[in-house]
Write a protein that holds these residues in place. Structure first.
Motif, mmCIF file in Angstrom:
data_model
loop_
_atom_site.group_PDB
_atom_site.id
_atom_site.type_symbol
_atom_site.label_atom_id
_atom_site.label_comp_id
_atom_site.label_asym_id
_atom_site.label_seq_id
_atom_site.Cartn_x
_atom_site.Cartn_y
_atom_site.Cartn_z
ATOM 1 N N MET A 1 0.683 -1.157 0.133
ATOM 2 C CA MET A 1 0.004 0.057 0.013
ATOM 3 C C MET A 1 0.843 1.134 0.011
ATOM 4 N N GLY A 2 0.648 2.095 -0.728
ATOM 5 C CA GLY A 2 1.387 3.334 -0.953
ATOM 6 C C GLY A 2 1.162 4.484 -0.053
ATOM 7 N N ARG A 3 2.083 5.315 0.171
ATOM 8 C CA ARG A 3 1.918 6.392 1.204
ATOM 9 C C ARG A 3 1.789 7.835 0.558
ATOM 10 N N LEU A 4 1.236 8.822 1.403
ATOM 11 C CA LEU A 4 1.291 10.003 0.763
ATOM 12 C C LEU A 4 2.573 10.881 1.381
ATOM 13 N N ILE A 5 3.574 11.103 0.782
ATOM 14 C CA ILE A 5 4.841 11.719 1.035
ATOM 15 C C ILE A 5 4.983 13.286 1.057
ATOM 16 N N TYR A 6 5.013 14.007 1.987
ATOM 17 C CA TYR A 6 5.465 15.557 1.687
ATOM 18 C C TYR A 6 6.692 15.499 1.989
ATOM 19 N N SER A 7 7.777 16.141 1.044
ATOM 20 C CA SER A 7 9.117 16.192 1.104
ATOM 21 C C SER A 7 9.743 17.576 0.940
ATOM 22 N N ALA A 8 10.495 18.036 1.678
ATOM 23 C CA ALA A 8 11.018 19.568 1.439
ATOM 24 C C ALA A 8 12.535 19.710 1.923
ATOM 25 N N LEU A 9 13.119 20.499 1.136
ATOM 26 C CA LEU A 9 14.398 21.084 1.584
ATOM 27 C C LEU A 9 14.034 22.426 2.022
ATOM 28 N N ALA A 10 14.531 22.750 3.428
ATOM 29 C CA ALA A 10 14.081 24.128 4.217
ATOM 30 C C ALA A 10 15.258 24.519 5.129
ATOM 31 N N SER A 11 15.122 25.838 5.209
ATOM 32 C CA SER A 11 15.994 26.548 5.861
ATOM 33 C C SER A 11 15.489 26.255 7.555
ATOM 34 N N LEU A 12 16.764 26.949 8.222
ATOM 35 C CA LEU A 12 16.421 26.778 9.785
ATOM 36 C C LEU A 12 15.232 27.132 10.467
ATOM 37 N N ASP A 13 15.017 28.416 9.731
ATOM 38 C CA ASP A 13 13.839 28.996 9.880
ATOM 39 C C ASP A 13 12.490 28.746 9.081
ATOM 40 N N GLY A 14 12.674 27.655 8.545
ATOM 41 C CA GLY A 14 11.377 27.092 8.087
ATOM 42 C C GLY A 14 10.827 27.339 6.625
ATOM 43 N N CYS A 15 11.844 27.827 5.813
ATOM 44 C CA CYS A 15 11.511 28.453 4.465
ATOM 45 C C CYS A 15 11.826 27.391 3.376
ATOM 46 N N ILE A 16 11.282 27.252 2.127
ATOM 47 C CA ILE A 16 11.797 26.453 1.063
ATOM 48 C C ILE A 16 12.308 27.419 0.065
ATOM 49 N N ALA A 17 12.032 28.658 0.164
ATOM 50 C CA ALA A 17 12.631 29.638 -0.612
ATOM 51 C C ALA A 17 12.691 31.078 0.213
ATOM 52 N N ASP A 18 13.746 31.882 -0.094
ATOM 53 C CA ASP A 18 13.901 33.037 0.769
ATOM 54 C C ASP A 18 12.586 34.140 0.023
ATOM 55 N N ARG A 19 13.028 35.513 0.225
ATOM 56 C CA ARG A 19 11.929 36.260 0.021
ATOM 57 C C ARG A 19 11.893 36.739 -1.682
ATOM 58 N N ASP A 20 13.084 36.460 -2.147
ATOM 59 C CA ASP A 20 13.139 36.631 -3.556
ATOM 60 C C ASP A 20 12.946 35.634 -4.361
ATOM 61 N N GLY A 21 12.498 34.283 -3.722
ATOM 62 C CA GLY A 21 12.273 33.229 -4.281
ATOM 63 C C GLY A 21 13.450 32.559 -4.601
ATOM 64 N N GLY A 22 14.678 32.627 -4.051
ATOM 65 C CA GLY A 22 16.047 31.866 -4.149
ATOM 66 C C GLY A 22 16.218 30.695 -3.209
ATOM 67 N N PHE A 23 16.602 29.751 -3.636
ATOM 68 C CA PHE A 23 16.872 28.458 -2.710
ATOM 69 C C PHE A 23 18.290 27.906 -3.102
ATOM 70 N N ASP A 24 19.095 28.794 -3.617
ATOM 71 C CA ASP A 24 20.508 28.241 -3.788
ATOM 72 C C ASP A 24 21.169 27.769 -2.650
ATOM 73 N N TRP A 25 20.660 28.250 -1.415
ATOM 74 C CA TRP A 25 21.181 27.631 -0.100
ATOM 75 C C TRP A 25 20.787 26.159 -0.007
ATOM 76 N N ALA A 26 20.036 25.679 -0.531
ATOM 77 C CA ALA A 26 19.336 24.400 -0.521
ATOM 78 C C ALA A 26 19.862 23.395 -1.459
ATOM 79 N N LEU A 27 20.928 23.672 -2.256
ATOM 80 C CA LEU A 27 21.577 22.782 -3.238
ATOM 81 C C LEU A 27 22.121 21.645 -2.176
ATOM 82 N N PRO A 28 21.797 20.352 -2.315
ATOM 83 C CA PRO A 28 22.040 19.148 -1.639
ATOM 84 C C PRO A 28 23.333 18.749 -2.096
ATOM 85 N N GLY A 29 24.228 18.328 -1.152
ATOM 86 C CA GLY A 29 25.358 17.497 -1.362
ATOM 87 C C GLY A 29 24.689 16.084 -1.883
#
Length: 185
Positions: A1-29
């Motif tokens: 049986m499948g699961r519904l999964i929510y996945s995100a890369l986030a900043s420590l203050d809980g954002c997926i993008a900054d105020r300008d829409g940037g997320f270069d800080w979340a480039l995963p190793g």
């Protein structure tokens, strides 16, 4: 049986993008990328809002020659899955295995997940909000990057869902991976 999964890369203050829409800080190793690939390997369908789709659609066209195996691995996962984009403004998509729906139907998703036999990933906090509010998200995967962006797009919608910690893991560069499962009563 499948699961519904929510996945995100986030900043420590809980954002997926900054105020300008940037997320270069979340480039995963490579280590984070490999962990995401392992979790997404069983996904048969990605449910996406328009903005998330516009970011993710690059995976359909990226030339994989010479890229690291973790990048190639995610591209294969993405390309082999069906995608549903929920948008009132996007009328057409030219990506393979992708269709547009105007309305997110919680009951339809509630039926889809167990019938598919594979996991379903939901991307984007706005779209996921309806699933969180309906209590149908089974798992939350969060990779927290050691950066404060001071505001932007929150990783989570305004909703309540009781969760139990299932796993923690630390990665290079101070990234922390968290996996939570929905508490069922």
């Amino acid at each position: 049986m499948g699961r519904l999964i929510y996945s995100a890369l986030a900043s420590l203050d809980g954002c997926i993008a900054d105020r300008d829409g940037g997320f270069d800080w979340a480039l995963p190793g490579d280590d984070v990328h490999a962990a995401v690939n392992a979790r997404m390997h069983g996904v048969g369908v990605f449910l996406l809002g328009r903005r998330t789709y516009e970011v993710m659609r690059a995976w359909d066209a990226i030339d994989l020659d010479g890229l690291p195996e973790v990048v190639v691995g995610f591209a294969r996962i993405w390309r082999s899955a069906d995608k549903v984009v929920y948008s009132r403004t996007l009328h057409h998509v030219d990506a393979p295995r992708t269709r547009v729906e105007r309305h997110f139907d919680v009951d339809e998703v509630r039926r889809l997940v167990p019938s598919l036999g594979r996991d379903v990933a939901i991307g984007g906090p706005d779209l996921a909000g309806a699933a969180f509010r309906a209590g149908i998200v089974d798992e939350v995967l969060l990779h927290v990057f050691p950066v404060l962006v001071g505001g932007g797009t929150p990783a989570f919608p305004e909703a309540r869902l009781d969760l139990a910690l299932a796993e923690t893991r630390t990665y290079d560069r101070g990234v922390v991976g968290l996996a939570y499962r929905r508490v069922t009563t």
